[in-house]
Motif scaffolding. Structure first.
Motif, PDB file in Angstrom:
ATOM      1  N   GLY A   1       1.047  -1.128   0.449  1.00  0.00           N
ATOM      2  CA  GLY A   1       0.036  -0.227   0.234  1.00  0.00           C
ATOM      3  C   GLY A   1       0.619   1.174   0.088  1.00  0.00           C
ATOM      4  O   GLY A   1       0.339   2.401  -0.623  1.00  0.00           O
ATOM      5  N   LEU A   2       1.926   1.324   0.638  1.00  0.00           N
ATOM      6  CA  LEU A   2       3.329   2.572   1.285  1.00  0.00           C
ATOM      7  C   LEU A   2       3.469   2.397  -0.795  1.00  0.00           C
ATOM      8  O   LEU A   2       3.887   4.122  -0.889  1.00  0.00           O
ATOM      9  CB  LEU A   2       4.090   2.407   2.027  1.00  0.00           C
ATOM     10  N   SER A   3       3.886   1.418  -1.670  1.00  0.00           N
ATOM     11  CA  SER A   3       4.369   1.455  -2.472  1.00  0.00           C
ATOM     12  C   SER A   3       3.753   2.268  -3.260  1.00  0.00           C
ATOM     13  O   SER A   3       3.509   3.025  -4.612  1.00  0.00           O
ATOM     14  CB  SER A   3       5.247   0.391  -2.768  1.00  0.00           C
ATOM     15  N   ARG A   4       2.284   1.732  -3.725  1.00  0.00           N
ATOM     16  CA  ARG A   4       1.319   2.074  -4.369  1.00  0.00           C
ATOM     17  C   ARG A   4       0.888   3.416  -4.064  1.00  0.00           C
ATOM     18  O   ARG A   4       0.598   3.877  -5.002  1.00  0.00           O
ATOM     19  CB  ARG A   4       0.061   1.621  -4.354  1.00  0.00           C
ATOM     20  N   GLY A   5       0.841   3.740  -2.906  1.00  0.00           N
ATOM     21  CA  GLY A   5      -0.033   5.502  -2.343  1.00  0.00           C
ATOM     22  C   GLY A   5       1.904   6.096  -3.228  1.00  0.00           C
ATOM     23  O   GLY A   5       1.366   7.532  -2.860  1.00  0.00           O
ATOM     24  N   ALA A   6       2.942   6.079  -2.381  1.00  0.00           N
ATOM     25  CA  ALA A   6       3.950   6.852  -3.215  1.00  0.00           C
ATOM     26  C   ALA A   6       4.242   6.940  -4.640  1.00  0.00           C
ATOM     27  O   ALA A   6       4.556   8.516  -4.850  1.00  0.00           O
ATOM     28  CB  ALA A   6       5.248   5.962  -2.741  1.00  0.00           C
ATOM     29  N   ILE A   7       3.717   6.558  -5.003  1.00  0.00           N
ATOM     30  CA  ILE A   7       3.273   6.207  -7.162  1.00  0.00           C
ATOM     31  C   ILE A   7       2.432   7.075  -7.062  1.00  0.00           C
ATOM     32  O   ILE A   7       1.660   8.440  -7.715  1.00  0.00           O
ATOM     33  CB  ILE A   7       3.044   4.731  -7.589  1.00  0.00           C
ATOM     34  N   TYR A   8       1.085   7.101  -6.201  1.00  0.00           N
ATOM     35  CA  TYR A   8      -0.023   7.991  -6.718  1.00  0.00           C
ATOM     36  C   TYR A   8       0.326   9.603  -5.616  1.00  0.00           C
ATOM     37  O   TYR A   8       0.116  10.116  -6.394  1.00  0.00           O
ATOM     38  CB  TYR A   8      -1.176   7.484  -5.691  1.00  0.00           C
ATOM     39  N   ALA A   9       1.388  10.013  -5.043  1.00  0.00           N
ATOM     40  CA  ALA A   9       1.785  10.634  -4.452  1.00  0.00           C
ATOM     41  C   ALA A   9       1.989  11.592  -5.159  1.00  0.00           C
ATOM     42  O   ALA A   9       2.289  12.718  -5.306  1.00  0.00           O
ATOM     43  CB  ALA A   9       2.770  10.367  -2.669  1.00  0.00           C
ATOM     44  N   LEU A  10       3.028  10.850  -6.247  1.00  0.00           N
ATOM     45  CA  LEU A  10       3.772  11.791  -6.914  1.00  0.00           C
ATOM     46  C   LEU A  10       3.240  11.979  -8.411  1.00  0.00           C
ATOM     47  O   LEU A  10       3.338  13.314  -8.760  1.00  0.00           O
ATOM     48  CB  LEU A  10       4.895  11.152  -7.886  1.00  0.00           C
ATOM     49  N   ILE A  11       1.715  11.758  -8.647  1.00  0.00           N
ATOM     50  CA  ILE A  11       0.929  12.239  -9.551  1.00  0.00           C
ATOM     51  C   ILE A  11       0.556  12.870  -8.529  1.00  0.00           C
ATOM     52  O   ILE A  11       0.027  14.379  -9.796  1.00  0.00           O
ATOM     53  CB  ILE A  11      -0.077  11.350  -9.841  1.00  0.00           C
ATOM     54  N   ALA A  12      -0.078  13.222  -7.342  1.00  0.00           N
ATOM     55  CA  ALA A  12      -0.856  13.958  -7.029  1.00  0.00           C
ATOM     56  C   ALA A  12      -0.406  14.933  -6.978  1.00  0.00           C
ATOM     57  O   ALA A  12      -0.786  16.229  -6.850  1.00  0.00           O
ATOM     58  CB  ALA A  12      -1.430  13.290  -5.341  1.00  0.00           C
ATOM     59  N   VAL A  13       1.474  15.235  -6.842  1.00  0.00           N
ATOM     60  CA  VAL A  13       1.627  16.710  -6.410  1.00  0.00           C
ATOM     61  C   VAL A  13       2.110  17.145  -7.674  1.00  0.00           C
ATOM     62  O   VAL A  13       1.651  18.269  -7.970  1.00  0.00           O
ATOM     63  CB  VAL A  13       2.980  16.134  -5.159  1.00  0.00           C
ATOM     64  N   GLY A  14       1.864  16.515  -8.830  1.00  0.00           N
ATOM     65  CA  GLY A  14       2.712  16.781  -9.967  1.00  0.00           C
ATOM     66  C   GLY A  14       1.185  17.857 -10.394  1.00  0.00           C
ATOM     67  O   GLY A  14       1.355  18.936 -11.078  1.00  0.00           O
ATOM     68  N   PHE A  15      -0.072  17.046 -10.183  1.00  0.00           N
ATOM     69  CA  PHE A  15      -1.310  17.285 -10.236  1.00  0.00           C
ATOM     70  C   PHE A  15      -1.700  18.770  -9.648  1.00  0.00           C
ATOM     71  O   PHE A  15      -2.301  20.466 -10.110  1.00  0.00           O
ATOM     72  CB  PHE A  15      -2.432  16.318 -10.226  1.00  0.00           C
ATOM     73  N   ALA A  16      -0.929  19.037  -8.495  1.00  0.00           N
ATOM     74  CA  ALA A  16      -1.511  20.247  -7.363  1.00  0.00           C
ATOM     75  C   ALA A  16       0.180  21.021  -7.614  1.00  0.00           C
ATOM     76  O   ALA A  16      -0.964  22.188  -7.528  1.00  0.00           O
ATOM     77  CB  ALA A  16      -1.426  19.642  -5.506  1.00  0.00           C
ATOM     78  N   ILE A  17       0.604  21.018  -8.244  1.00  0.00           N
ATOM     79  CA  ILE A  17       1.388  21.778  -8.509  1.00  0.00           C
ATOM     80  C   ILE A  17       0.759  22.962  -9.114  1.00  0.00           C
ATOM     81  O   ILE A  17       0.609  24.578  -9.387  1.00  0.00           O
ATOM     82  CB  ILE A  17       2.752  21.461  -9.006  1.00  0.00           C
ATOM     83  N   ILE A  18       0.005  22.534 -10.260  1.00  0.00           N
ATOM     84  CA  ILE A  18      -0.432  23.525 -11.605  1.00  0.00           C
ATOM     85  C   ILE A  18      -1.884  24.481 -10.985  1.00  0.00           C
ATOM     86  O   ILE A  18      -2.977  24.905 -11.394  1.00  0.00           O
ATOM     87  CB  ILE A  18      -1.018  22.531 -12.669  1.00  0.00           C
ATOM     88  N   VAL A  19      -2.916  23.007  -9.466  1.00  0.00           N
ATOM     89  CA  VAL A  19      -3.665  23.461 -10.222  1.00  0.00           C
ATOM     90  C   VAL A  19      -3.772  24.341  -8.410  1.00  0.00           C
ATOM     91  O   VAL A  19      -4.447  25.439  -8.856  1.00  0.00           O
ATOM     92  CB  VAL A  19      -4.537  22.415  -8.751  1.00  0.00           C
ATOM     93  N   ASN A  20      -2.374  24.279  -7.392  1.00  0.00           N
ATOM     94  CA  ASN A  20      -1.262  25.904  -6.702  1.00  0.00           C
ATOM     95  C   ASN A  20      -1.624  26.976  -7.627  1.00  0.00           C
ATOM     96  O   ASN A  20      -2.226  28.387  -7.793  1.00  0.00           O
ATOM     97  CB  ASN A  20      -0.495  24.791  -5.774  1.00  0.00           C
TER      98      ASN A  20
END
Lengths: 287, 295
Positions: B13-32
């Motif tokens: 779960g942590l490793s899956r979550g880590a990849i999601y975190a990378l995706i989410a942060v890349g997404f959130a930079i533009i959102v911000n």
């Protein structure tokens, strides 16, 4: 000629769903990413009621619309009071959940294989009359204070609230109407294509409708309908490989939105007033 | 489920979550920075996942060059997307919703480019990209792929934090995400800042694309995993990258646990229920910054 009628029924049914998205996203600025799930619910419920239970077509459609309205009410209750992007998120989750339900409840829905053997009950007359009634309905909404309330909420929710509009109630009504329209479109489509499967109702379908609304112009009902007919017809007209077709389709949309951000028609509406004015002037000239 | 199995699932779960975190942060930079949901990020992710796949299968490169190639491709594609889809609207000072529409269109467009080049089949990264497949510690067997993706994620986050806290361009991006007008009045070239934000977000997208491709399989629809980034960035709370990363890891953990207990079929239903419960209990998101629309 037959081919065109078949294509036309599909376009008419989908345009009704686009009308729902037009009210929701175009007029009120609410981004629902699970709108296609209502189409799926409408299609599945009415098809199952007719094929497995044996209810008449009209009753089945009514029941499916009622169920979708109730579900929209529940989803709206949880998501319409809070921020806009939460609404998008909750509707998205709702769409995924509904699709998962279609796929897993195999004994009734047929699972991933889809539900087939639906009788072909959507006649051309029914489809086109339904679309006309749908357009008339939305046109009626746009003539009342409903449109002004919508625009107020879209441009500044807080100001709308201060001006005395019951924002939550207004959004809820819009969401329920949009869900019912979409469910109706889903029933028409199911009894037209005679086959439904969960994959048809993913979030990409919803997004296609949103794109259509913005392509035609979100402030113009005429624009949305013209855009809907153009973009839904495009896949049938451009009959080369699917992938190139979608690329061309995307390129057209990108160009239109880049060059004319207000959409193809902007705020222009088709009306008979200029025609009447023309007549009057002629009369004056005669007299 | 015994303890070993739970521990196993936590690591997965942590490793899956880590990849999601990378995706989410890349997404959130533009959102911000630009205040809209950039779904084209999924297309960036997909293209770089396939670029990494080509590099590893055609040119037999090893793991680190493959990740670097994914990163560079991601940055280039993200900037291209900005030029094609967002620049004109930005120049005309168009409303935010138009960005949303063009970004989804770009996602569809990039997906179809992948379909044309690779066909709509499933591909996998070559097996010898990461040599040993499992490490056994006692009864525990941990996939090396998972450990490596966890490590790469941590390194990427370290770099990201360094860029955002220490470098000028990072501080400029943070300033712009706070208030674009004031930033530009302070003499910062906001056009450049936006491009820099897209470069950073594209790099994150590239890395996450390659890692996600390695840990699952490749298909042109791989870009649609961007919705996990969308979920995490809304749940994480506005304006907080840490909150977004925490939400993404939580999402990954919950997903893995759900798949191992009730199966993948009904898990979207449970996730939907959890999402509603979370929004009702904590409408301000993980980060806890209270926020009202246009107040």
């Amino acid at each position: 000629m037959d081919f065109y009628i078949v294509v036309g029924i599909g376009i008419a049914a989908n345009s009704i769903a686009v009308l729902g998205t037009f009210m929701l996203t175009g007029m009120n600025g609410l981004f629902s990413l699970g709108q296609a799930a209502f189409m799926g619910l409408g299609a599945y419920i009415s098809a199952i009621l007719v094929v497995n239970v044996g209810l008449p077509f009209a009753v089945a459609i009514l029941i499916s619309m009622l169920i979708c309205s109730a579900l929209a009410f529940l989803v709206g209750l949880a998501s319409l009071r809070i921020r806009q992007d939460f609404f998008a998120l909750v509707t998205f989750g709702f769409g995924q959940a509904v699709i998962a339900f279609f796929q897993e409840y195999v004994s009734v829905t047929g699972g991933a294989l889809g539900f087939s053997n639906i009788p072909n009950l959507t006649t051309p007359t029914l489809a086109f009359v339904s679309l006309a009634v749908g357009i008339f309905l939305v046109w009626g909404f746009r003539r009342s204070h409903f449109l002004r309330d919508s625009l107020a909420i879209r441009s500044n929710e807080l100001a709308a609230k201060v001006a005395g509009i019951n924002v939550f109630k207004h959004k809820m009504i819009v969401f329920i109407i949009a869900a019912a329209l979409t469910a109706y479109a889903g029933s028409l489509m199911a009894f037209h294509t005679r086959y439904v499967e969960p994959k048809m109702y993913g979030w990409i379908t919803t997004v296609t409708w949103i794109i259509i609304v913005f392509f035609g112009g979100r402030d113009s009902l005429t624009g949305t309908m013209v855009g809907s007919i153009l973009l839904l017809m495009a896949p049938e007209l451009l009959r080369f490989t699917t992938a190139y077709r979608i690329i061309l389709y995307c390129a057209i949309i990108l160009i239109i939105i880049n060059v004319r951000p207000k959409g193809l028609f902007g705020t222009w509406e088709l009306s008979i007033k200029p025609l009447l004015r023309l007549f009057k002037r002629k009369k004056q000239e005669v007299s | 489920m015994d303890l070993i199995e739970i521990f196993q699932q936590v690591i997965n779960g942590l490793s899956r979550g880590a990849i999601y975190a990378l995706i989410a942060v890349g997404f959130a930079i533009i959102v911000n920075v630009l205040k809209f949901s950039n779904f084209a990020h999924g297309g960036v992710l997909g293209i770089s996942a396939y670029a990494g796949y080509l590099a590893s299968s055609q040119f037999n490169l090893s793991f680190i060059p493959v990740v670097l190639i994914g990163m560079v491709t991601g940055a280039i594609v993200a900037v291209l997307v900005e030029f094609i889809a967002f620049r004109w609207i930005r120049m005309q000072k168009g409303q935010l919703v138009y960005f949303f529409v063009t970004s989804v269109t770009m996602l569809m467009l990039l997906e179809q480019i992948l379909v044309i080049r690779f066909g709509s089949f499933f591909d996998t990264y070559p097996y010898d990209l990461i040599k040993v497949k499992f490490i056994n510690i006692g009864e525990l067997s941990i996939s090396v792929t998972y450990l490596i993706s966890l490590a790469v994620t941590i390194v990427a986050f370290g770099l990201l934090i360094y860029v955002f806290k220490k470098t000028k361009i990072g501080i400029a991006i943070r300033a712009a995400s706070n208030d674009m007008t004031t930033t530009s009045l302070m003499g910062i070239n906001t056009g450049m800042v936006i491009i820099a934000a897209f470069v950073v977000s594209g790099m994150m997208g590239g890395i996450s694309g390659v890692l996600f491709g390695i840990s699952t399989s490749l298909s042109p629809q791989i870009g649609q995993v961007v919705v996990k980034g969308f979920i995490a960035s809304v749940l994480g709370g506005l304006g907080s990258l840490t909150g977004v990363a925490v939400a993404a890891v939580a999402l990954g953990l919950i997903e893995v646990f759900l798949v191992s207990t009730i199966g993948s079929g009904y898990s979207p239903v449970v996730i939907f229920a959890l999402m509603i419960a979370f929004l009702l209990l904590r409408p301000q998101g993980f980060a806890g910054v209270s926020f009202t629309d246009k107040a």
